[in-house]
Scaffold this active site. Structure first.
Site, PDB file in Angstrom:
ATOM      1  N   TYR A 280     -34.878  25.508  18.355  1.00  0.00           N
ATOM      2  CA  TYR A 280     -33.968  26.593  18.723  1.00  0.00           C
ATOM      3  C   TYR A 280     -32.579  26.417  18.105  1.00  0.00           C
ATOM      4  O   TYR A 280     -31.793  27.357  18.066  1.00  0.00           O
ATOM      5  CB  TYR A 280     -33.834  26.715  20.249  1.00  0.00           C
ATOM      6  CG  TYR A 280     -35.090  27.185  20.954  1.00  0.00           C
ATOM      7  CD1 TYR A 280     -36.256  27.462  20.247  1.00  0.00           C
ATOM      8  CD2 TYR A 280     -35.123  27.354  22.314  1.00  0.00           C
ATOM      9  CE1 TYR A 280     -37.405  27.876  20.879  1.00  0.00           C
ATOM     10  CE2 TYR A 280     -36.278  27.776  22.970  1.00  0.00           C
ATOM     11  CZ  TYR A 280     -37.417  28.023  22.233  1.00  0.00           C
ATOM     12  OH  TYR A 280     -38.557  28.431  22.874  1.00  0.00           O
TER      13      TYR A 280
ATOM     14  N   ASP B   1     -51.105  21.079  22.730  1.00  0.00           N
ATOM     15  CA  ASP B   1     -52.239  21.984  22.968  1.00  0.00           C
ATOM     16  C   ASP B   1     -53.110  21.443  24.101  1.00  0.00           C
ATOM     17  O   ASP B   1     -53.545  22.191  24.992  1.00  0.00           O
ATOM     18  CB  ASP B   1     -53.053  22.218  21.684  1.00  0.00           C
ATOM     19  CG  ASP B   1     -53.253  20.954  20.853  1.00  0.00           C
ATOM     20  OD1 ASP B   1     -52.564  19.947  21.112  1.00  0.00           O
ATOM     21  OD2 ASP B   1     -54.097  20.966  19.945  1.00  0.00           O
TER      22      ASP B   1
ATOM     23  N   ASP C  30     -40.322  25.045  26.894  1.00  0.00           N
ATOM     24  CA  ASP C  30     -40.156  26.460  27.240  1.00  0.00           C
ATOM     25  C   ASP C  30     -41.506  27.033  27.659  1.00  0.00           C
ATOM     26  O   ASP C  30     -41.648  27.689  28.704  1.00  0.00           O
ATOM     27  CB  ASP C  30     -39.616  27.192  25.996  1.00  0.00           C
ATOM     28  CG  ASP C  30     -39.069  28.574  26.319  1.00  0.00           C
ATOM     29  OD1 ASP C  30     -39.179  29.004  27.480  1.00  0.00           O
ATOM     30  OD2 ASP C  30     -38.552  29.222  25.390  1.00  0.00           O
TER      31      ASP C  30
ATOM     32  N   ASP D 137     -43.268  27.483  31.816  1.00  0.00           N
ATOM     33  CA  ASP D 137     -43.722  28.786  32.319  1.00  0.00           C
ATOM     34  C   ASP D 137     -45.171  28.703  32.790  1.00  0.00           C
ATOM     35  O   ASP D 137     -45.544  29.302  33.802  1.00  0.00           O
ATOM     36  CB  ASP D 137     -43.610  29.873  31.231  1.00  0.00           C
ATOM     37  CG  ASP D 137     -42.259  30.574  31.269  1.00  0.00           C
ATOM     38  OD1 ASP D 137     -41.329  30.027  31.897  1.00  0.00           O
ATOM     39  OD2 ASP D 137     -42.133  31.666  30.676  1.00  0.00           O
TER      40      ASP D 137
ATOM     41  N   LYS E   6     -46.447  16.922  19.337  1.00  0.00           N
ATOM     42  CA  LYS E   6     -47.492  17.349  18.392  1.00  0.00           C
ATOM     43  C   LYS E   6     -47.473  16.358  17.235  1.00  0.00           C
ATOM     44  O   LYS E   6     -47.347  16.722  16.055  1.00  0.00           O
ATOM     45  CB  LYS E   6     -47.205  18.797  17.953  1.00  0.00           C
ATOM     46  CG  LYS E   6     -48.314  19.481  17.183  1.00  0.00           C
ATOM     47  CD  LYS E   6     -49.539  19.812  18.009  1.00  0.00           C
ATOM     48  CE  LYS E   6     -50.629  20.402  17.109  1.00  0.00           C
ATOM     49  NZ  LYS E   6     -51.947  20.455  17.750  1.00  0.00           N
TER      50      LYS E   6
END
Ligand code: NAD
Length: 367
Positions: free
Chosen positions: A147, A230, A254, A258, A198
């Site tokens: 970001y 994942d 992020d 959620d 990752k």
């Protein structure tokens, strides 16, 4: 009788957009009531952020808002964004204001609890036996990663194509400081930390994994594990009880926070705290501005109210007041009151305002 303190806590309120002003009104009313009950003095200063700030000043984070926040003991934020501002250039988008606030206050650690309340088992989209007892803390890095990394932008190429670029970057010191927060958080909880990356594909993740592994030598009482993002997403919905504390970067956090939020039934229930090395933290619900239900008195104000409780606990050192609010939330759920997002059969439907009223009654009853 609780002895009054001389301290007046300066709280900056950032209601923002969409359902923000509705849920903020409930949280402020609750704080005022708790303040009177517990002899805690607040001074509230409201400031502009997001779309509301764009409309009034042209900027999603006016300088005076950041300054007001810096001068305060804590910042209570609701939510920003909405369709109206979706097509503005990136620098003028509401989200840019939020990112600016986080980086302006140096808030590198985002703590997002996802705890399933027994009263809301039926509101989860997963089977009760899968989610019962879930109690996860996601520690998300907030001021680095993709970001903020450069280069970033949409560039014209010589062949006339456009090229969109964002860069995922972490330095070792950025990883170490969020890692420390995560290990210390895990120490205070179940003593297990899962680091999500990752590393099988991304170099930045390999560095993340190496640093977190090295750091773990200083926290022998915390059991460290690693998952690829994942797999972590899959495990969160398959067997969420395996998790205690999760630490991960900005983008993965992020998304995963959620997903963790939905285990609990509604995103409308979840608070968060964003903390830096020093200075005021920002306390805000995990959810966004819910433009689809804004202005209709349908929003669930409980995540905002629980964010105010987190502010009292982590930002102002007032755990007893925080506890009172959390108990009142459990009490109104026990009494069967539900906003639409957490509604289930046999419960009493209420709007945002009425939820605020029954909460205040529950707080008054606990006096
Ligand atoms: P959202 O969280 O606003 O809404 C997702 C869904 O959850 C919607 O159906 C909404 O009605 C529901 N919901 C959210 N909060 C609720 C509440 N308190 N009570 C009842 N239902 C609730 O996410 P989105 O739709 O992806 O984004 C909408 C806007 O919010 C966008 O402009 C986005 O950029 C912004 N956003 C802001 C923040 C923030 O302020 N921190 C976070 C996420 C999204």
């Amino acid at each position: 009788m609780i002895a009054p303190t001389n301290k007046t806590y300066r709280i900056t309120l950032l209601p923002g957009d969409g359902i923000g002003p509705e849920i903020m009104a409930v949280a402020v009313a609750v704080l005022k009531q708790i303040g009177e009950q517990q002899a805690i003095a607040f001074e509230f200063n409201e400031a502009l952020i997001g779309g509301a700030a764009i409309d009034a000043t042209g900027s999603p984070l006016p300088d005076e808002t950041l300054e007001t926040c810096r001068q305060s003991d804590a910042v209570l934020l609701a939510s920003i964004g909405g369709y109206k501002w979706d097509n503005l250039p990136r620098a003028q988008r509401p989200e840019t204001g939020l990112l600016g606030l986080r980086s302006g206050l140096g808030l590198f650690a985002n703590l997002r609890p996802a705890t399933i309340l027994p009263q809301l088992l039926a509101a989860s989209s997963l089977k009760p036996e899968v989610v019962e007892g879930v109690d996860i803390m996601v520690v998300r890095e907030l001021t680095g990663g993709i970001y903020f990394g450069s280069p970033k932008g949409i560039f014209e190429m010589e062949n006339g194509e456009q090229r969109g670029v964002s860069t995922m970057v972490y330095t070792s010191s950025e990883i170490d400081r969020i890692g420390k927060v995560a290990f210390e958080t895990a120490q205070k909880r179940g003593g297990r930390l899962c680091s999500v990356d990752k590393a099988n594909v991304l170099e930045v993740s390999q560095l993340w994994r190496d640093r977190i592994t090295t750091l773990s030598q200083s926290y022998s009482d915390v059991e460290l594990s690693h998952l690829y993002v994942d797999n972590a997403a899959m495990q969160l919905v398959r067997a969420p009880k395996q998790f205690d504390t999760i630490v991960t970067g900005n983008l993965f956090g992020d998304i995963l926070s959620d997903a963790a939020a939905m285990l609990t039934g509604s995103i409308g229930m979840l608070p968060s705290a964003s903390l830096g090395e020093s200075g005021p933290g920002v306390y805000e619900p995990v959810h966004g501005s819910a433009p689809d239900i804004a202005g209709q008195d349908k929003a669930n104000p409980l995540a905002q109210v629980l964010s105010a409780a987190m502010m009292l606990r982590y930002g102002l050192g007032q755990p007893a007041a925080a506890e009172k609010i959390e108990q009142a939330v459990l009490a109104v759920l026990d009494q069967g009151y539900r906003t639409g997002d957490i509604m289930s059969e046999g419960m009493t439907p209420v709007g945002c305002k009425e939820m605020g009223e029954v909460l205040r009654k529950a707080i008054a009853a606990s006096e």
